[in-house]
Design an enzyme around this catalytic site. Structure first.
Site, PDB file in Angstrom:
ATOM      1  CB  SER A  99      -6.263   4.628  -2.480  1.00 20.35           C
ATOM      2  OG  SER A  99      -6.395   3.302  -2.972  1.00 20.35           O
ATOM      3  CG  ASP A 109     -12.597  -0.964  -6.493  1.00 16.61           C
ATOM      4  OD1 ASP A 109     -12.423  -1.570  -5.406  1.00 16.61           O
ATOM      5  OD2 ASP A 109     -11.936   0.054  -6.811  1.00 16.61           O
ATOM      6  CG  HIS A 149     -10.376   1.301  -3.596  1.00 15.04           C
ATOM      7  ND1 HIS A 149     -10.207   1.032  -4.930  1.00 15.04           N
ATOM      8  CD2 HIS A 149      -9.305   2.042  -3.206  1.00 15.04           C
ATOM      9  CE1 HIS A 149      -9.086   1.594  -5.348  1.00 15.04           C
ATOM     10  NE2 HIS A 149      -8.511   2.202  -4.318  1.00 15.04           N
TER      11      HIS A 149
END
Length: 210
Positions: free
Chosen positions: A17, A188, A191
């Site tokens: 991601s 977080d 990310h």
């Protein structure tokens, strides 16, 4: 040593991601909205007539075994001239969030297999980006026990395959100290924020000599 971006080169970004950043859910953003797009824009601004193509095949949630499973279709078949890889933090995250363990040996074996295929079939230039963690919660410091050996794997593989190494873990943790807080670099711990992506993009383009 730096990456040589020759005329009409194809540059492939692979990972999870952190590389994806919306490219799968936003058809108008095939490069996503993170460091990949930022790095591509920097290169294309510096080399507007070079005809360089950028391809993003990052998939949110992927660990190293997921990446290996789609390596033929999403890497080798594209026939890139440069392959940039960032993978590993999900293998750590899953251990602590869902109890799914990927051993460091399995991580290294899968990673080495993919790089060997690039070497043997494509002879492409390689950029390996360390997986990283910039803890924003106290419990995330314990994750380093699992992640740090994976970072060492990436460093060894960069040496073994004569790849450029982007030492992202130290880079982003230092950036967090410089700007006054981890949450300004990774919301977080994993990310990157827009600022964190900017730091990665700048470091990546430096490896390209730009």
């Amino acid at each position: 040593m730096t990456i040589s971006l020759h005329r009409s080169a194809t540059v492939l970004f692979q990972g999870d991601s952190i590389t994806d950043v919306g490219r799968l859910v936003e058809p108008d953003s095939p490069l996503g909205n993170g460091y990949v797009r930022m790095a591509a824009e920097r290169v294309l601004t510096a080399l507007p007539d070079a005809g360089i193509t950028f391809v993003n095949r990052g998939v949110a949630g992927d660990g190293v075994s997921d990446l290996r499973a789609r390596w033929r279709e999403d890497a080798l078949d594209i026939q890139p001239d440069v392959v940039s890889v960032l993978i590993g933090v999900n293998d750590t995250w899953r251990r602590y969030c869902s109890g799914v363990v990927t051993s460091v040996r399995a991580y290294e074996n899968d990673y080495r297999t993919m790089l060997a295929q690039v070497r043997d079939e494509l002879d492409a230039q390689l950029i390996l980006i360390e997986p990283f963690l910039v803890p924003v919660q106290d419990e995330q410091w314990a994750w380093r026990e699992d992640l740090d050996p994976r970072i060492q794997v990436v460093r060894r593989l960069a040496e073994e395959f004569d790849a450029e190494l982007l030492a992202a873990d130290g880079l982003l943790n230092q950036a967090a100290r410089a700007v006054g807080g981890a949450e300004l670099i990774t919301g977080d711990g994993v990310h990157p924020t827009p600022l964190g992506h900017t730091v990665l993009a700048e470091a990546w383009t430096e490896l390209a000599g730009l």
